[in-house]
Design an enzyme around this catalytic site. Structure first.
Site: not given
Ligand code: GLN
Length: 487
Positions: A80, A155, A179
């Protein structure tokens, strides 16, 4: 596409050892696949071809000398793009870091290099890992390999899409509120968030430090388990990393699960659940019964508060973590500022995207004097209650199951103007981060449109072996994992 790319890491490792293919050939095939399809998919921000081929060459030299290969040596992997790798651009999909080149390796990158795992590139994400659909990348959107008009989840959308489309066999993501698990479920693969502290975050661009964990993506549970083994372990450079021995998870994958108490999370089986997802989870329950598990109903009474708690704590922590991006030390600096203050403000105004700005403002507000007690402190207290719910739950059950998400992947753009609707996507995943427990998403079927459905499995802290075992048994009792996106 080279047929070998469809194989699992375990199968590819065998092919390498049997000299059916060389590591350089396998890496080149994967790079070619990326060049063929990534224009449509958008999974990669950049490629690290040289590093990958250099590593693959070392694998081939070892094979030629007849030496034992380290675990996952030669298996194509993506990082990532919020993880540092020397010489690569590490952008966090943000304009503010667009031209930032890593001067050092994240601990996970170093571990992968030590095990001779070729790192092929940096996968697209929501800017600074903030989002659930990967539409918040400053550069481009990621498309779901099962339907290019749909989101891959976020994400870590690029990490998930790249594995689901066989561009790479493995990838790493970070999971702050879901994410890894959410995009794994939307893309029909395995994604796993370890116990908080199991994997070092040194060299991961911080979002919310009390929640962030790095974890593996793969097309099978076994591959995910092996990847976790490679990246986990104590690291003095991350003070939250746990000083415990690394486990060989693959050894217990086939353990009998007769008598295992499988708790079904009541609160996640009703409201707002799509019919197809509900059916898939009911099938999973039946499957576990057939495997000899005992099904129990579990209630997590404070789960309904988890999104509220998370969006106070995560924004508070991100407002502090992102203060370092000010145009002075790294990344973007506005070209025309009259004084220092203007340099700071303009750099940040021009460098951050709308969702990141929204979170910084929300977090700054929650931490400001006069509101700290009402928001931040309250959220911390509530977090303890969520954690306590799990302590109670794990007295009655060995693992917990639920849908990873109440729905399957949605159309690109469907929620991008409604932050609240987007935040609600994380209802099933967030509480595991609040409690620091491990969780994974494993393929559990398809909806009426052929989009993948994920089953979430949670276990008590440091019970990764149990989690992988339960997931592997479920995976092998079904054939969902053998179905690949047609791209
Ligand atoms: N969707 C969640 C957020 O927007 C989790 C994001 C993540 O786990 N990095 O914060």
């Amino acid at each position: 596409m080279n047929e070998l790319l469809r194989k699992t890491a375990t199968e590819q490792s065998k092919a390498l050892k049997n000299k059916e293919v060389s590591a350089v050939e396998l890496t080149k095939a994967a790079l070619e696949r990326i060049k063929d399809i990534d224009e449509k998919l958008g999974a990669f921000n950049s490629l690290t071809e040289e590093t990958a081929l250099e590593t693959a060459k070392k694998v081939d030299e070892k094979i030629a000398r007849g030496e034992e290969l380290p675990l996952l040596a030669g298996i194509p992997l993506a990082l990532k793009d919020n993880m540092n790798l020397v010489g690569s651009r590490t952008t966090a999909s943000s304009k503010i870091l667009e031209n930032f080149v890593s001067p050092f390796n994240a601990t996970i990158s170093q571990k992968l290099l030590n095990n001779l795992v070729p790192i092929l590139g940096k996968a697209n994400l929501d800017e600074f890992a903030m989002g659930s659909s990967n539409e918040n990348s400053a550069f481009k959107k990621v498309h779901n390999p099962w339907d290019l008009n749909k989101v891959p989840g976020g994400s870590s959308g690029g990490s998930a899409a790249s594995v689901a489309s066989c561009e790479v066999t493995l990838s790493l993501g970070s999971d702050t509120g879901g994410s890894i698990r959410l995009p794994a479920s939307f893309c029909g693969i395995v994604g796993m968030k370890p116990t908080y502290g199991r994997v070092s975050r040194y060299g991961l661009i911080a979002f919310a430090s009390s929640l962030d964990q790095i974890g593996p993506f793969a097309r099978t549970v076994e591959d995910a388990a092996n990847l976790l083994e490679v990246i986990s372990g104590h690291d003095p450079k991350d003070s939250t990393s746990l000083n415990l021995p690394v486990e060989h998870y693959a050894a217990s994958l086939n353990n009998d699960i007769k008598g295992l108490r499988v708790g079904v999370i009541k609160e996640l089986m009703s409201e707002g659940l799509s019919e197809d997802v509900q059916k898939a989870v009911e099938n999973a329950i039946e499957c576990y019964k057939k495997l000899g598990a005992e099904i129990v109903e579990i209630s997590l009474p404070n789960l309904k508060h988890s999104i509220g708690i998370y969006y106070i704590l995560a924004t508070a922590e991100c407002s502090s973590n992102l203060a370092r991006f000010d145009g002075v030390k790294y990344g973007y600096r506005t070209p025309d500022a009259k004084n220092l203050l203007e340099m700071y403000t303009k750099t940040r105004a021009e460098g951050f995207g709308p969702e990141v700005k929204r979170r910084i403002m929300l977090g700054t507000y929650a931490l400001s004097s006069g509101y700290y007690d009402a928001y931040y402190k309250k959220a911390q207290q509530m977090r303890a209650l969520v954690t306590q719910d799990f302590v109670e739950a794990f007295k009655k059950a060995d693992i917990l199951i639920s849908p990873t998400c109440p729905n399957t992947a949605f159309e690109l753009g469907a929620k991008s103007n409604d932050p609240l609707a987007m935040y609600l996507t994380d209802i099933a995943t967030i509480s595991a981060n609040l409690a620091g427990i491990p969780g994974l998403s494993v393929p559990a079927g398809f909806d009426r449109d052929g989009m993948p459905i994920g089953l979430q499995i949670l276990a008590p802290q440091l019970q990764e072996a149990r989690l992988f075992n339960a997931a592997h048994k479920f995976e092998r009792a079904n054939d969902y994992y053998t179905k690949l996106a047609n791209i």
